[in-house]
Design an enzyme around this catalytic site. Structure first.
Site, PDB file in Angstrom:
ATOM      1  N   PRO A   1       0.812  -1.219   0.000  1.00 40.09           N
ATOM      2  CA  PRO A   1       0.000   0.000   0.000  1.00 40.09           C
ATOM      3  C   PRO A   1       0.846   1.270   0.000  1.00 40.09           C
ATOM      4  O   PRO A   1       0.359   2.336  -0.371  1.00 40.09           O
ATOM      5  CB  PRO A   1      -0.823  -0.108   1.297  1.00 40.09           C
ATOM      6  CG  PRO A   1      -0.815  -1.556   1.635  1.00 40.09           C
ATOM      7  CD  PRO A   1       0.504  -2.075   1.160  1.00 40.09           C
TER       8      PRO A   1
ATOM      9  N   GLU B   1       0.661  -9.273   8.864  1.00 39.04           N
ATOM     10  CA  GLU B   1       0.611  -7.851   9.204  1.00 39.04           C
ATOM     11  C   GLU B   1       1.623  -7.034   8.417  1.00 39.04           C
ATOM     12  O   GLU B   1       1.485  -5.819   8.287  1.00 39.04           O
ATOM     13  CB  GLU B   1       0.869  -7.678  10.713  1.00 39.04           C
ATOM     14  CG  GLU B   1       0.587  -6.290  11.245  1.00 39.04           C
ATOM     15  CD  GLU B   1      -0.887  -5.925  11.183  1.00 39.04           C
ATOM     16  OE1 GLU B   1      -1.193  -4.715  11.201  1.00 39.04           O
ATOM     17  OE2 GLU B   1      -1.735  -6.844  11.122  1.00 39.04           O
TER      18      GLU B   1
ATOM     19  N   ARG C   1      -0.021  -8.684 -21.510  1.00 38.77           N
ATOM     20  CA  ARG C   1      -0.887  -8.460 -22.682  1.00 38.77           C
ATOM     21  C   ARG C   1      -0.325  -7.392 -23.613  1.00 38.77           C
ATOM     22  O   ARG C   1      -0.774  -7.269 -24.752  1.00 38.77           O
ATOM     23  CB  ARG C   1      -2.302  -8.086 -22.227  1.00 38.77           C
ATOM     24  CG  ARG C   1      -2.412  -6.775 -21.492  1.00 38.77           C
ATOM     25  CD  ARG C   1      -3.805  -6.566 -20.914  1.00 38.77           C
ATOM     26  NE  ARG C   1      -4.845  -6.635 -21.926  1.00 38.77           N
ATOM     27  CZ  ARG C   1      -5.175  -5.631 -22.718  1.00 38.77           C
ATOM     28  NH1 ARG C   1      -4.537  -4.476 -22.612  1.00 38.77           N
ATOM     29  NH2 ARG C   1      -6.130  -5.759 -23.616  1.00 38.77           N
TER      30      ARG C   1
ATOM     31  N   ASP D   1      -6.743   0.657 -25.701  1.00 37.55           N
ATOM     32  CA  ASP D   1      -7.062   0.539 -24.280  1.00 37.55           C
ATOM     33  C   ASP D   1      -7.180   1.906 -23.624  1.00 37.55           C
ATOM     34  O   ASP D   1      -6.487   2.857 -24.003  1.00 37.55           O
ATOM     35  CB  ASP D   1      -5.965  -0.239 -23.545  1.00 37.55           C
ATOM     36  CG  ASP D   1      -5.955  -1.710 -23.898  1.00 37.55           C
ATOM     37  OD1 ASP D   1      -6.985  -2.199 -24.385  1.00 37.55           O
ATOM     38  OD2 ASP D   1      -4.918  -2.360 -23.678  1.00 37.55           O
TER      39      ASP D   1
END
Length: 255
Positions: A93, A120, A158, A173
């Site tokens: 994060p 954790e 991809r 895209d």
């Protein structure tokens, strides 16, 4: 291109290795994948990879030694296969936001070693010693890094030449530079009329310039509604034409 993944759950990566366009490309040798389980680099009967955090608190923390040994094994195996030293990327994060440009950068390289945390967190000493970059999918927390790693791999693979049946498909895209980094326009297929709703007449006209302009305006409109930040970035980079600005001005006046 080769991805190495340090993970407690190697079986999760069968989805990108065996299924869909990425699975077909893997079978064709356009990219490769190897998973490394930190439990294989432990030295106790329980194959321990985590312990309680110093200072107290909830949860468990992944230990540095098994992770570092797994990374070393991956680097050694890559070298034996003719690859250079790979960046070591932690799914976290606290990392920078992964985006289409990041996927394109990965697709143009030899690949990376992805670290999938659990519990954790991970002992900071491993991060300081081994990790060269951190990636985040967004402002939310997953149970582990595996799902994020799958997304990182899929988005990059991809874009490797030859993976998609139509080489121009990825150019359309959302976020692609060919769309000025904007969102893609809506798509339609047969039947021409579905439950009373028709395909927009512009797409049926056969007039390529009109079709292109309709798609561009739809892209501008959708981006203005949902991701105005992308419009501002495109404007700052000089990617919007006079026709684009004229359309956006009319859109704002009407709205």
């Amino acid at each position: 291109m080769r991805f190495d993944v340090v993970t407690l759950f190697p079986d999760m990566f069968g989805t990108v290795r065996d299924l869909g366009v990425t699975g077909r490309a893997h079978a064709q040798g356009l990219w490769s994948l190897r998973a490394w389980n930190p439990r294989d680099y432990t030295h106790d009967v329980h194959r321990t990879v985590d312990d309680r955090p110093y200072g107290g608190g909830p949860g468990m923390v992944m230990m540095a030694a098994p992770l570092e040994a797994a990374v070393a094994a991956a680097q050694s195996d890559r070298a034996a296969q003719g690859f250079g030293v790979a960046p070591v990327v932690l799914l976290s994060p606290t990392g920078r936001r992964y985006d289409q440009q990041g996927a394109q950068s990965l697709a143009g390289g030899e690949g990376v070693i992805l670290i999938c945390g659990r519990y954790e967190g991970i002992d900071q000493r491993f991060i300081d010693r081994c990790v060269t970059d951190e990636i985040s999918l967004g402002d939310f927390v997953l149970s582990g890094g595996e799902i994020a790693a799958l997304a990182v791999i899929d988005a990059a693979v991809r874009l490797v030449p030859g993976v998609l049946n139509d080489g121009d498909s990825a150019l359309q895209d959302s976020f692609n530079d060919t769309l000025s980094g904007l969102l893609d326009s809506p798509h339609y297929t047969r039947p021409e009329v579905y439950d009373g709703e028709s395909v927009p007449p512009e797409l049926l006209s056969g007039h390529h310039a009109n079709i292109a302009r309709w798609r561009r305006e739809q892209s501008l409109s959708l981006t203005a509604q949902r991701r105005p930040d992308l419009l501002e970035r495109a404007r700052a980079n000089g990617w919007l034409t006079r026709a684009d600005e004229k359309f956006l001005a009319a859109l704002a006046a009407a709205g």
